[in-house]
Write an enzyme that holds these catalytic residues in place. Structure first.
Site, PDB file in Angstrom:
ATOM      1  N   SER A  73       0.854  -1.186   0.000  1.00 37.84           N
ATOM      2  CA  SER A  73       0.000   0.000   0.000  1.00 37.84           C
ATOM      3  C   SER A  73       0.886   1.230   0.000  1.00 37.84           C
ATOM      4  O   SER A  73       2.040   1.184   0.446  1.00 37.84           O
ATOM      5  CB  SER A  73      -0.889   0.003   1.248  1.00 37.84           C
ATOM      6  OG  SER A  73      -1.492   1.264   1.451  1.00 37.84           O
ATOM      7  N   TYR A  76      -2.838   0.217  10.474  1.00 36.66           N
ATOM      8  CA  TYR A  76      -2.788  -0.172   9.061  1.00 36.66           C
ATOM      9  C   TYR A  76      -1.426   0.156   8.460  1.00 36.66           C
ATOM     10  O   TYR A  76      -0.775  -0.695   7.830  1.00 36.66           O
ATOM     11  CB  TYR A  76      -3.896   0.548   8.290  1.00 36.66           C
ATOM     12  CG  TYR A  76      -3.886   0.291   6.805  1.00 36.66           C
ATOM     13  CD1 TYR A  76      -4.457  -0.866   6.279  1.00 36.66           C
ATOM     14  CD2 TYR A  76      -3.302   1.205   5.922  1.00 36.66           C
ATOM     15  CE1 TYR A  76      -4.444  -1.106   4.909  1.00 36.66           C
ATOM     16  CE2 TYR A  76      -3.287   0.975   4.562  1.00 36.66           C
ATOM     17  CZ  TYR A  76      -3.851  -0.184   4.057  1.00 36.66           C
ATOM     18  OH  TYR A  76      -3.832  -0.414   2.695  1.00 36.66           O
TER      19      TYR A  76
END
Length: 272
Positions: free
Chosen positions: A138, A151
């Site tokens: 990501s 995250y």
């Protein structure tokens, strides 16, 4: 003999798009996710189209389930040429509002899930002296993201896992590739966790992401699938997807400004 790809988080979104693309390219597909009904439906869709597919419901947080997944795949196809780690969870909110269970949800899925599949499959790839491991990372594993701390922590760890594995395994015939997208218009909101200073704050954070996802220029699962295929086809070690590239460049050139903008954008009811 057709090559075989094993995909986690394969029942929907990015994982499903990857499975469809690799099947079109002639791969046998081994499909894993926790949602068995969607998984079997995808496997049936692929078989109806003339492709070979094996669905194995799996929670990647459980190493025994992952070992069973790998054992079934090897029993069915004899070898696994490509592993695509994709299963993940999105979690957003102020750092002090997350419970330890929230932290475990993020780390156990986004990081340990990848470690479990690699641990189970690596001996096979080393024995055959060939293979490719693709970790869906990501932008949050390249650029610090406030209010997505669990995250982003998990995704920075995935970046380190990917790069260190590539350094060690490349002389042994195994390529390890990291894929780095920005936010993707997929089904991740079904499993996403939102926390806040109060219920309204948490709800506002969810609505904020939903608004972003409604913008037409936001990349789609198919864009990530194409990036993965490009990485596998050309044995790349890193592929940055679409809008993630200018975000990375901006953070490198103007880090203080970028972090200020992100804090102002995502803080909502948090003070500071």
């Amino acid at each position: 003999m057709a090559s075989t790809v094993l995909i986690t988080g394969a029942s929907q979104g990015i994982g499903k798009a990857i499975a469809l693309l690799f099947a079109q390219q002639g791969y046998n597909t081994v499909l894993a996710s926790r949602t068995g009904d969607r998984l079997f439906a995808l496997a049936q869709e692929l078989k109806t189209s003339g492709h070979s597919a094996l669905a194995v419901p799996t929670d990647v947080k459980d190493p025994q389930q992952v070992q069973n997944l790998v054992d079934q795949a090897l029993a069915e196809y004899g070898s696994i040429d490509v592993l695509i780690n994709n299963a993940g969870i999105y979690i957003s909110g102020p750092a002090d509002t997350f419970s330890l269970d929230d932290w475990h949800q993020a780390i156990d899925t986004n990081l340990w899930g990848y470690i479990h599949t690699i641990h189970a499959l690596l001996p096979h790839m080393l024995e055959q002296k060939n293979g490719m491991i693709v970790n869906i990372g990501s932008i949050g594993g390249k650029v610090p993201l406030p209010y997505l701390v669990p995250y982003s922590t998990s995704k920075f760890a995935v970046t380190g896992l990917t790069q260190s594995l590539q350094s060690e395994l490349s002389p042994k015939g195994i390529t390890v590739c990291g894929i780095y997208p920005n936010i993707i218009k997929s089904d991740f909101m079904e499993r996403a966790i939102f926390r806040g200073k109060d219920a309204t704050d948490a709800s506002d954070r969810r609505q904020q992401v939903e608004q972003v996802l409604s913008v037409p220029v936001v990349e789609k699962p198919e864009d990530v699938a194409k990036a993965v295929w490009d990485g596998v086809k050309h044995k790349r070690t890193e592929v940055v997807v679409g809008s993630a590239s200018p975000t990375m460049v901006s953070n490198r050139l103007f880090p203080d400004l970028m972090q200020w903008v992100m804090r102002r954008t995502f803080k909502n009811k948090d003070e500071g």
